[in-house]
Design an enzyme around this catalytic site. Structure first.
Site, mmCIF file in Angstrom:
data_model
loop_
_atom_site.group_PDB
_atom_site.id
_atom_site.type_symbol
_atom_site.label_atom_id
_atom_site.label_comp_id
_atom_site.label_asym_id
_atom_site.label_seq_id
_atom_site.Cartn_x
_atom_site.Cartn_y
_atom_site.Cartn_z
ATOM 1 N N GLU A 40 -9.042 -7.820 2.816
ATOM 2 C CA GLU A 40 -8.016 -7.549 3.831
ATOM 3 C C GLU A 40 -8.695 -7.251 5.172
ATOM 4 O O GLU A 40 -9.485 -6.296 5.295
ATOM 5 C CB GLU A 40 -7.196 -6.351 3.351
ATOM 6 C CG GLU A 40 -6.400 -5.683 4.396
ATOM 7 C CD GLU A 40 -4.926 -6.013 4.368
ATOM 8 O OE1 GLU A 40 -4.438 -6.537 3.353
ATOM 9 O OE2 GLU A 40 -4.283 -5.730 5.369
ATOM 10 N N LEU A 80 -11.426 0.847 -9.425
ATOM 11 C CA LEU A 80 -10.080 0.672 -8.857
ATOM 12 C C LEU A 80 -9.536 -0.739 -9.076
ATOM 13 O O LEU A 80 -8.325 -0.921 -9.256
ATOM 14 C CB LEU A 80 -10.100 1.017 -7.367
ATOM 15 C CG LEU A 80 -10.389 2.499 -7.077
ATOM 16 C CD1 LEU A 80 -10.603 2.731 -5.589
ATOM 17 C CD2 LEU A 80 -9.249 3.374 -7.587
ATOM 18 N N HIS A 116 -4.875 -9.831 9.150
ATOM 19 C CA HIS A 116 -3.802 -8.834 9.290
ATOM 20 C C HIS A 116 -3.749 -8.248 10.690
ATOM 21 O O HIS A 116 -4.703 -7.604 11.128
ATOM 22 C CB HIS A 116 -4.049 -7.711 8.263
ATOM 23 C CG HIS A 116 -2.943 -6.721 8.155
ATOM 24 N ND1 HIS A 116 -3.105 -5.487 7.578
ATOM 25 C CD2 HIS A 116 -1.645 -6.773 8.553
ATOM 26 C CE1 HIS A 116 -1.963 -4.828 7.621
ATOM 27 N NE2 HIS A 116 -1.067 -5.590 8.207
ATOM 28 N N ARG A 175 0.034 -2.869 11.345
ATOM 29 C CA ARG A 175 1.344 -2.328 11.707
ATOM 30 C C ARG A 175 1.242 -1.472 12.976
ATOM 31 O O ARG A 175 2.093 -1.529 13.862
ATOM 32 C CB ARG A 175 1.782 -1.457 10.517
ATOM 33 C CG ARG A 175 3.244 -1.203 10.387
ATOM 34 C CD ARG A 175 3.424 -0.521 9.022
ATOM 35 N NE ARG A 175 4.712 0.092 8.945
ATOM 36 C CZ ARG A 175 5.632 -0.201 8.026
ATOM 37 N NH1 ARG A 175 5.406 -1.120 7.118
ATOM 38 N NH2 ARG A 175 6.780 0.407 8.013
ATOM 39 N N THR A 215 0.835 -1.203 0.000
ATOM 40 C CA THR A 215 0.000 0.000 0.000
ATOM 41 C C THR A 215 0.874 1.258 0.000
ATOM 42 O O THR A 215 0.594 2.230 -0.721
ATOM 43 C CB THR A 215 -0.899 0.016 1.254
ATOM 44 O OG1 THR A 215 -1.481 -1.268 1.429
ATOM 45 C CG2 THR A 215 -1.992 1.060 1.143
ATOM 46 N N ILE A 216 1.911 1.220 0.796
ATOM 47 C CA ILE A 216 2.798 2.388 0.906
ATOM 48 C C ILE A 216 3.460 2.670 -0.444
ATOM 49 O O ILE A 216 3.519 3.827 -0.901
ATOM 50 C CB ILE A 216 3.843 2.138 2.019
ATOM 51 C CG1 ILE A 216 3.138 2.069 3.390
ATOM 52 C CG2 ILE A 216 4.954 3.186 1.990
ATOM 53 C CD1 ILE A 216 4.021 1.572 4.529
ATOM 54 N N ASP A 242 -13.993 1.471 -1.950
ATOM 55 C CA ASP A 242 -15.167 1.916 -2.712
ATOM 56 C C ASP A 242 -14.759 1.915 -4.185
ATOM 57 O O ASP A 242 -13.583 1.697 -4.505
ATOM 58 C CB ASP A 242 -15.567 3.322 -2.222
ATOM 59 C CG ASP A 242 -16.984 3.708 -2.638
ATOM 60 O OD1 ASP A 242 -17.692 2.882 -3.248
ATOM 61 O OD2 ASP A 242 -17.377 4.852 -2.366
ATOM 62 N N ALA A 243 -15.732 2.158 -5.046
ATOM 63 C CA ALA A 243 -15.450 2.219 -6.489
ATOM 64 C C ALA A 243 -14.734 0.952 -6.965
ATOM 65 O O ALA A 243 -13.736 0.993 -7.686
ATOM 66 C CB ALA A 243 -14.621 3.466 -6.820
ATOM 67 N N LYS A 273 -5.986 -2.076 -0.969
ATOM 68 C CA LYS A 273 -6.961 -1.903 0.131
ATOM 69 C C LYS A 273 -8.149 -1.039 -0.323
ATOM 70 O O LYS A 273 -8.514 -0.032 0.287
ATOM 71 C CB LYS A 273 -6.297 -1.296 1.373
ATOM 72 C CG LYS A 273 -5.249 -2.197 2.020
ATOM 73 C CD LYS A 273 -4.738 -1.635 3.336
ATOM 74 C CE LYS A 273 -3.854 -2.600 4.129
ATOM 75 N NZ LYS A 273 -2.523 -2.851 3.566
HETATM 76 C C1 5RP Z 1 -0.365 -6.469 4.301
HETATM 77 C C2 5RP Z 1 0.334 -5.260 4.715
HETATM 78 C C3 5RP Z 1 1.790 -5.327 4.986
HETATM 79 O O1 5RP Z 1 2.392 -5.129 3.774
HETATM 80 C C4 5RP Z 1 2.100 -6.619 5.624
HETATM 81 O O2 5RP Z 1 1.571 -6.653 6.920
HETATM 82 C C5 5RP Z 1 3.529 -7.021 5.667
HETATM 83 O O3 5RP Z 1 4.340 -6.133 6.329
HETATM 84 P P1 5RP Z 1 5.182 -6.426 7.660
HETATM 85 O O4 5RP Z 1 5.614 -7.868 7.629
HETATM 86 O O5 5RP Z 1 6.329 -5.475 7.550
HETATM 87 O O6 5RP Z 1 4.249 -6.175 8.811
HETATM 88 O O7 5RP Z 1 -0.265 -4.262 4.762
HETATM 89 O O8 5RP Z 1 -1.688 -6.260 4.145
#
Ligand code: 5RP
Length: 216
Positions: free
Chosen positions: A112, A72, A136, A139, A36-37, A67-68, A64
């Protein structure tokens, strides 16, 4: 159980750093995630560049999408992504639209699971035909000290029972893998633990060795 696939998350801040990461480890990686970054930093062109460089790897665009979905999703898939992600708060209509355009291209989407979601939604996603979810630990949750625990494993087990192909991610290390060994995990994503390792190739190989040891 089948050995899970290994996905590297390229959450680099620019194209140069992303290529510096992936060129070191590509041979040991099954799936390349355009994080995403990185997508926010470089746009859809980085998806296309990575697919051109690595045509034989699965490319996941971690857009991620909220919408749309019918705009996208093709934007990512037609740039070369094999799969793209939608966030779990997206409306069912958004997910249905994304699935439709992905199926037209013989490609796929993943939901996700970052932030709030529940099992009523998960059942509805299966009803639409969603096959893949990404469990997930965000972070920011990880940075706040949230560790993997029984509640995560319970939810992962239930997602597997619903028939999803489950990806697990969020600060995963090689030592973490054994926590999940009783589940048929489809993919593990590792970002920082591979990219920031002193020897990224050795780190990726260590993941593959541990995956083969635990899932046989
Ligand atoms: C996945 C993410 C990150 O890219 C993923 O969590 C992996 O990164 P890290 O191992 O550095 O936490 O958004 O959806």
């Amino acid at each position: 159980m089948a050995k899970p696939l290994l996905q590297i998350a390229l959450d680099n801040l620019n194209e140069k750093d992303a290529y510096a990461s992936i060129t070191q480890v590509a041979e040991a990686i099954d799936i390349i995630e355009v994080g995403t970054i990185l997508i926010c930093a470089e746009g859809k062109s980085i998806v296309q560049k990575l697919k051109t460089t690595y045509p034989n790897k699965i490319i996941l665009a971690d857009a991620k999408i909220a919408d749309a979905g019918k705009i996208l999703t093709p934007m990512m898939l037609d740039s070369g992504a094999d799969w793209t992600t939608l966030i779990c708060c997206a409306e069912l209509a958004t997910i249905a639209g994304a699935l439709e355009v992905a199926a037209e291209r013989s490609k796929d989407i993943q939901i996700e699971l970052t932030g709030y979601w529940d099992f009523d939604q998960a059942v509805a996603w299966r009803g639409l035909g969603v096959d893949q979810v990404v469990y997930h630990r965000s972070r920011d949750a990880q940075a706040a000290g949230v560790d993997w625990g029984p509640a995560d494993l319970d939810k992962i087990g239930r997602l597997c029972e619903l028939g999803f192909k489950v990806t697990v991610t969020g600060g995963i290390t090689v030592d973490d893998l054994k926590i999940f060994a009783k589940y048929p995990i489809y993919i593990f994503i590792a970002g920082r633990s591979i990219r920031d390792a002193p020897n990224p190739l050795a780190a990726a190989e260590a993941f593959q060795i541990e995956l083969a040891r635990l899932w046989k």
